[in-house]
Design an enzyme around this catalytic site. Structure first.
Site, PDB file in Angstrom:
ATOM      1  N   GLY A  17      44.560  44.734  49.919  1.00 55.26           N
ATOM      2  CA  GLY A  17      44.181  45.038  48.547  1.00 55.26           C
ATOM      3  C   GLY A  17      42.682  44.928  48.426  1.00 55.26           C
ATOM      4  CB  CYS A  18      40.546  43.569  45.746  1.00 47.48           C
ATOM      5  SG  CYS A  18      38.817  43.211  45.409  1.00 47.48           S
ATOM      6  CG  PHE A  19      36.610  44.832  50.233  1.00 50.94           C
ATOM      7  CD1 PHE A  19      35.946  44.577  49.047  1.00 50.94           C
ATOM      8  CD2 PHE A  19      36.298  46.011  50.901  1.00 50.94           C
ATOM      9  CE1 PHE A  19      35.006  45.462  48.522  1.00 50.94           C
ATOM     10  CE2 PHE A  19      35.357  46.900  50.391  1.00 50.94           C
ATOM     11  CZ  PHE A  19      34.708  46.622  49.205  1.00 50.94           C
ATOM     12  CD1 TRP A  20      34.505  42.310  46.769  1.00 50.01           C
ATOM     13  CD2 TRP A  20      35.130  42.290  44.625  1.00 50.01           C
ATOM     14  NE1 TRP A  20      33.741  43.228  46.111  1.00 50.01           N
ATOM     15  CE2 TRP A  20      34.093  43.244  44.785  1.00 50.01           C
ATOM     16  CE3 TRP A  20      35.671  42.099  43.362  1.00 50.01           C
ATOM     17  CZ2 TRP A  20      33.594  43.996  43.732  1.00 50.01           C
ATOM     18  CZ3 TRP A  20      35.165  42.861  42.313  1.00 50.01           C
ATOM     19  CH2 TRP A  20      34.141  43.792  42.498  1.00 50.01           C
TER      20      TRP A  20
END
Length: 184
Positions: A17-20
């Site tokens: 999902g979101c790499f953050w």
């Protein structure tokens, strides 16, 4: 971080999902030397964030992890990977929707491929999920580092609303599950 030339390193490339979120979690693990946010799995060289977000590049948001296999195994990284996303969600994680948010393991060699397939099969057979596991397992081809403002994002922007309401709770859950494997 400077890595000694004598340190044997290996790489793992995961999309959750979101790499953050993913970056913040894997940075915590002992034996993980670097975590870079970027893009992989598509056909456009050197894509921008905006291009990847369009869903037209085939790339997923990923992290590329450089680790010391004498301190952390690929199996442990896989354990962290499976915990860090919902493997039953196709092309999304939570409110982040699109192929760029798909769950994916890009394996770097046949050993990683076998371990990833074994773990996926074991997890599916465990009954932990009522829906089928749809996380992709594919050969690694290339990694394109994301723009600098995406690197080390949570550590630099922890009070930003997305970080506070999405990344922070995932990170706290992750730290509890991996308490014995965190950096001191």
């Amino acid at each position: 971080m400077t890595i000694s030339k004598d340190t044997k390193t290996e790489q793992a490339t995961f999309g959750t999902g979101c790499f953050w979120c993913t970056e913040a979690q894997f940075q915590q693990l002992e034996g993980v030397l670097t975590v870079e946010s970027g893009y992989s799995g598509g056909d456009r060289p050197n894509p921008t964030y905006e291009e990847v977000c369009s869903g037209n590049t085939g790339h997923a948001e990923v992290v590329q992890i450089t680790y010391d296999p004498s301190k952390i195994s690929f199996a442990t990284l896989l354990e962290a990977f499976w915990l860090s996303h919902d493997p039953t969600q196709l092309n999304r994680q939570g409110n982040d929707v699109g192929t760029q948010y798909r769950g994916v393991i890009f394996y770097h060699n046949e050993e990683q491929h076998k371990e990833a397939e074994f773990y996926k099969k074991k997890l599916q057979e465990s009954g932990s999920y009522s829906d089928p596991i749809v996380t992709e397992i594919a050969p690694y081809k290339a990694f394109y580092k994301a723009e600098n403002y995406h690197q080390n994002y949570y550590n630099q922007n922890g009070s930003q609303p997305y970080c506070y309401y999405v990344v922070k709770p995932k990170l706290e859950k992750f730290k509890k599950a991996f308490a014995e494997k965190l950096k001191k």
